[in-house]
Write a protein that holds these residues in place. Structure first.
Motif, PDB file in Angstrom:
ATOM      1  N   ALA A 164       5.817  -3.681  62.753  1.00  0.00           N
ATOM      2  CA  ALA A 164       5.502  -5.049  63.159  1.00  0.00           C
ATOM      3  C   ALA A 164       3.995  -5.198  63.127  1.00  0.00           C
ATOM      4  CB  ALA A 164       6.040  -5.325  64.552  1.00  0.00           C
ATOM      5  N   VAL A 165       3.493  -6.059  62.233  1.00  0.00           N
ATOM      6  CA  VAL A 165       2.050  -6.169  62.048  1.00  0.00           C
ATOM      7  C   VAL A 165       1.553  -7.550  62.446  1.00  0.00           C
ATOM      8  CG1 VAL A 165       1.990  -4.410  60.256  1.00  0.00           C
ATOM      9  CG2 VAL A 165       2.339  -6.784  59.613  1.00  0.00           C
ATOM     10  N   THR A 166       0.268  -7.583  62.782  1.00  0.00           N
ATOM     11  CA  THR A 166      -0.397  -8.811  63.233  1.00  0.00           C
ATOM     12  C   THR A 166       0.286  -9.375  64.471  1.00  0.00           C
ATOM     13  OG1 THR A 166      -0.551  -9.248  60.850  1.00  0.00           O
ATOM     14  CG2 THR A 166      -1.675 -10.779  62.293  1.00  0.00           C
ATOM     15  N   MET A 167       0.665  -8.501  65.393  1.00  0.00           N
ATOM     16  CA  MET A 167       1.253  -8.940  66.656  1.00  0.00           C
ATOM     17  C   MET A 167       0.133  -9.415  67.583  1.00  0.00           C
ATOM     18  SD  MET A 167       4.596  -8.544  66.580  1.00  0.00           S
ATOM     19  CE  MET A 167       4.532  -9.143  64.874  1.00  0.00           C
ATOM     20  N   ASN A 168       0.315 -10.560  68.205  1.00  0.00           N
ATOM     21  CA  ASN A 168      -0.753 -11.080  69.059  1.00  0.00           C
ATOM     22  C   ASN A 168      -0.315 -11.399  70.485  1.00  0.00           C
ATOM     23  OD1 ASN A 168       0.532 -13.633  68.689  1.00  0.00           O
ATOM     24  ND2 ASN A 168      -0.645 -13.952  66.816  1.00  0.00           N
ATOM     25  N   TYR A 169       0.884 -10.971  70.861  1.00  0.00           N
ATOM     26  CA  TYR A 169       1.270 -10.960  72.274  1.00  0.00           C
ATOM     27  C   TYR A 169       2.355  -9.903  72.467  1.00  0.00           C
ATOM     28  CZ  TYR A 169       5.364 -13.947  71.187  1.00  0.00           C
ATOM     29  OH  TYR A 169       6.527 -14.461  70.679  1.00  0.00           O
ATOM     30  N   ALA A 170       2.407  -9.319  73.644  1.00  0.00           N
ATOM     31  CA  ALA A 170       3.197  -8.107  73.860  1.00  0.00           C
ATOM     32  C   ALA A 170       4.698  -8.346  73.791  1.00  0.00           C
ATOM     33  CB  ALA A 170       2.833  -7.474  75.201  1.00  0.00           C
ATOM     34  N   GLU A 171       5.182  -9.497  74.268  1.00  0.00           N
ATOM     35  CA  GLU A 171       6.630  -9.706  74.326  1.00  0.00           C
ATOM     36  C   GLU A 171       7.281  -9.609  72.954  1.00  0.00           C
ATOM     37  OE1 GLU A 171       4.981 -11.250  78.078  1.00  0.00           O
ATOM     38  OE2 GLU A 171       4.427 -11.454  75.964  1.00  0.00           O
ATOM     39  N   GLU A 172       6.622 -10.136  71.929  1.00  0.00           N
ATOM     40  CA  GLU A 172       7.207 -10.058  70.594  1.00  0.00           C
ATOM     41  C   GLU A 172       7.257  -8.606  70.120  1.00  0.00           C
ATOM     42  OE1 GLU A 172       7.269 -12.673  66.540  1.00  0.00           O
ATOM     43  OE2 GLU A 172       5.362 -12.567  67.613  1.00  0.00           O
ATOM     44  N   ALA A 173       6.207  -7.861  70.404  1.00  0.00           N
ATOM     45  CA  ALA A 173       6.186  -6.441  70.039  1.00  0.00           C
ATOM     46  C   ALA A 173       7.300  -5.681  70.759  1.00  0.00           C
ATOM     47  CB  ALA A 173       4.825  -5.840  70.382  1.00  0.00           C
ATOM     48  N   ILE A 174       7.485  -5.962  72.023  1.00  0.00           N
ATOM     49  CA  ILE A 174       8.529  -5.296  72.806  1.00  0.00           C
ATOM     50  C   ILE A 174       9.905  -5.590  72.214  1.00  0.00           C
ATOM     51  CG2 ILE A 174       9.693  -5.283  75.059  1.00  0.00           C
ATOM     52  CD1 ILE A 174       6.844  -5.878  76.255  1.00  0.00           C
ATOM     53  N   GLY A 175      10.151  -6.853  71.881  1.00  0.00           N
ATOM     54  CA  GLY A 175      11.438  -7.224  71.319  1.00  0.00           C
ATOM     55  C   GLY A 175      11.716  -6.544  69.993  1.00  0.00           C
ATOM     56  N   ILE A 176      10.707  -6.464  69.129  1.00  0.00           N
ATOM     57  CA  ILE A 176      10.891  -5.808  67.836  1.00  0.00           C
ATOM     58  C   ILE A 176      11.146  -4.319  68.025  1.00  0.00           C
ATOM     59  CG2 ILE A 176       9.738  -5.179  65.678  1.00  0.00           C
ATOM     60  CD1 ILE A 176       8.295  -7.918  65.856  1.00  0.00           C
ATOM     61  N   ALA A 177      10.413  -3.688  68.932  1.00  0.00           N
ATOM     62  CA  ALA A 177      10.633  -2.261  69.191  1.00  0.00           C
ATOM     63  C   ALA A 177      12.064  -2.010  69.659  1.00  0.00           C
ATOM     64  CB  ALA A 177       9.638  -1.761  70.225  1.00  0.00           C
ATOM     65  N   ARG A 178      12.564  -2.846  70.534  1.00  0.00           N
ATOM     66  CA  ARG A 178      13.936  -2.693  71.018  1.00  0.00           C
ATOM     67  C   ARG A 178      14.956  -2.922  69.909  1.00  0.00           C
ATOM     68  NH1 ARG A 178      13.241  -6.155  76.658  1.00  0.00           N
ATOM     69  NH2 ARG A 178      12.201  -4.533  77.886  1.00  0.00           N
ATOM     70  N   ALA A 179      14.686  -3.897  69.049  1.00  0.00           N
ATOM     71  CA  ALA A 179      15.595  -4.162  67.933  1.00  0.00           C
ATOM     72  C   ALA A 179      15.662  -2.967  66.994  1.00  0.00           C
ATOM     73  CB  ALA A 179      15.149  -5.403  67.173  1.00  0.00           C
ATOM     74  N   ALA A 180      14.512  -2.366  66.699  1.00  0.00           N
ATOM     75  CA  ALA A 180      14.476  -1.213  65.806  1.00  0.00           C
ATOM     76  C   ALA A 180      15.221  -0.027  66.409  1.00  0.00           C
ATOM     77  CB  ALA A 180      13.030  -0.835  65.500  1.00  0.00           C
ATOM     78  N   GLU A 181      15.020   0.203  67.700  1.00  0.00           N
ATOM     79  CA  GLU A 181      15.719   1.316  68.341  1.00  0.00           C
ATOM     80  C   GLU A 181      17.226   1.091  68.301  1.00  0.00           C
ATOM     81  OE1 GLU A 181      15.288   3.946  72.349  1.00  0.00           O
ATOM     82  OE2 GLU A 181      15.717   1.817  72.636  1.00  0.00           O
ATOM     83  N   ALA A 182      17.653  -0.122  68.582  1.00  0.00           N
ATOM     84  CA  ALA A 182      19.085  -0.419  68.587  1.00  0.00           C
ATOM     85  C   ALA A 182      19.705  -0.210  67.210  1.00  0.00           C
ATOM     86  CB  ALA A 182      19.307  -1.857  69.053  1.00  0.00           C
ATOM     87  N   LEU A 183      18.907  -0.394  66.170  1.00  0.00           N
ATOM     88  CA  LEU A 183      19.412  -0.254  64.808  1.00  0.00           C
ATOM     89  C   LEU A 183      19.058   1.091  64.180  1.00  0.00           C
ATOM     90  CD1 LEU A 183      18.616  -3.898  63.759  1.00  0.00           C
ATOM     91  CD2 LEU A 183      20.900  -2.866  63.734  1.00  0.00           C
ATOM     92  N   GLY A 184      18.423   1.958  64.955  1.00  0.00           N
ATOM     93  CA  GLY A 184      18.199   3.329  64.523  1.00  0.00           C
ATOM     94  C   GLY A 184      17.082   3.558  63.541  1.00  0.00           C
ATOM     95  N   LEU A 185      16.034   2.698  63.580  1.00  0.00           N
ATOM     96  CA  LEU A 185      14.897   2.891  62.681  1.00  0.00           C
ATOM     97  C   LEU A 185      13.629   3.182  63.468  1.00  0.00           C
ATOM     98  CD1 LEU A 185      15.267   0.118  59.933  1.00  0.00           C
ATOM     99  CD2 LEU A 185      15.381   2.590  59.603  1.00  0.00           C
ATOM    100  N   PRO A 186      12.810   4.133  63.013  1.00  0.00           N
ATOM    101  CA  PRO A 186      11.499   4.332  63.638  1.00  0.00           C
ATOM    102  C   PRO A 186      10.674   3.063  63.502  1.00  0.00           C
ATOM    103  CG  PRO A 186      12.030   6.140  62.138  1.00  0.00           C
ATOM    104  CD  PRO A 186      13.034   5.064  61.899  1.00  0.00           C
ATOM    105  N   VAL A 187       9.853   2.770  64.512  1.00  0.00           N
ATOM    106  CA  VAL A 187       9.089   1.532  64.501  1.00  0.00           C
ATOM    107  C   VAL A 187       7.641   1.780  64.885  1.00  0.00           C
ATOM    108  CG1 VAL A 187       9.768   0.967  66.881  1.00  0.00           C
ATOM    109  CG2 VAL A 187       8.987  -0.869  65.343  1.00  0.00           C
ATOM    110  N   VAL A 188       6.752   1.065  64.214  1.00  0.00           N
ATOM    111  CA  VAL A 188       5.320   1.085  64.505  1.00  0.00           C
ATOM    112  C   VAL A 188       4.918  -0.328  64.914  1.00  0.00           C
ATOM    113  CG1 VAL A 188       3.021   1.376  63.497  1.00  0.00           C
ATOM    114  CG2 VAL A 188       4.881   2.966  62.897  1.00  0.00           C
TER     115      VAL A 188
END
Length: 319
Positions: A164-188
């Protein structure tokens, strides 16, 4: 690398390059029209795919020639529902495009490299709104639901990881990280900052990283900073701080201009590739964990080659 295999996340003994500023190169150097600054529609034509291949090839060849790894992004920074709607792309077609983006990147890797483990296919996720403004803010739960379809398409296409690039607030980053974990992909997670070193939301980079880690249980493999010049964040980074040690990658802008100034620019500001490379080297001397080195707006192959030359001594290159 251990026994010829990639260790995720990368260590400072195994450097990985990325490309530079895809969209700015296509628009300002290639003279292309990219509505909504979106590169993903190029995947829908033979001519568009050829342009993308010509863009990525010198970066991959540089990594191979210099014996370092490469993280190959899909051209999907704008490939989410809101931006696709502006381009008259349906949700069904969008899912196909995101899957095809991974397959296209994999075919390019297979053609250019005989060691697939040194070239990782990275599903690139951009913000729902504008990368320079913290608009269209969502809760973490909303962000997870919103971005999950793109992450799922990347997984179905066979991506090695997502960022997830060009993130400018934490909630969106948190949501993407959770989505990636739920789908089994490493996330940056890669945050962008303004000239004062803070996110567009006003939150400090330290707070954003610490909050994302705390609220996800340290899901992100590592963090990056992108779409900002080193002069915008150098002063807030200390090798003594635990949160700083979570930053393992940089994709800086070539220009020292603010986001507002860049938004209004009609000409590309390429900065000074050698000066940018020296700044990378200075940061890496302080933050030895930095292992992913690339560029963002205004950078091209010249910048990445200079950064590699400045930052990667022979002893740090993959064997």
């Amino acid at each position: 690398m251990t026994g010829g295999r990639f260790v995720f996340p990368p260590s400072n003994e195994a450097i990985f390059l990325t490309d530079g500023g895809l969209e700015t190169t296509l628009v300002f150097l290639e003279g292309m029209d990219l509505p909504c600054f979106a590169a993903f529609p190029l995947l829908r034509s033979k001519e568009g795919r050829a342009k993308l291949e010509r863009y990525f090839e010198p970066y991959i060849r540089t990594a191979i020639e210099r014996d370092v790894g490469f993280i190959l992004d899909t051209p999907t920074w704008r490939a989410n529902t809101d931006w696709a709607a502006k381009l008259d792309v349906s949700p069904e077609d969008l899912a196909d495009v995101n899957r095809e983006a991974v397959r296209w990147a994999s075919s390019l890797r297979d053609r250019l490299s005989d060691n697939n483990e040194r070239v990782l296919i990275n599903g690139a996720i951009g913000p729902r709104g504008d990368g320079y403004r913290a608009d269209a803010q969502m809760s973490a739960e909303e962000a997870q639901a919103y971005h999950a379809p793109q992450v799922e398409a990347f997984r179905e296409g066979g991506a090695d990881m997502v960022s997830a690039v060009t993130m400018n607030y934490a909630e969106e980053a948190i949501g993407i990280a959770r989505a990636a974990e739920a789908l089994g992909l490493p996330v940056v997670i890669s945050f962008t900052v303004e000239t004062d070193g803070k996110l567009a939301s006003g939150e400090t980079l330290q707070s954003a990283i610490e909050r994302t880690d705390r609220e996800t249980g340290h899901i992100p493999a590592y963090y990056m900073i992108n779409c900002a010049h080193p002069t915008h964040f150098d002063g807030i980074l200390s090798e003594r701080d635990e949160w700083t040690r979570r930053i393992r990658g940089l994709r800086a802008n070539a220009s020292t201009k603010s986001h507002a100034e860049l938004d209004e620019s009609t000409e590309l500001d390429p900065g000074d590739p050698d000066d940018l490379a020296r700044r990378y080297r200075g940061l890496r001397e302080r933050m030895t964990q930095l292992a992913v080195l690339g560029g963002c707006c205004g950078t091209d192959h010249r910048h990445i080659a200079a950064i590699c030359e400045a930052c990667v001594p022979t002893s740090s290159r993959l064997s």
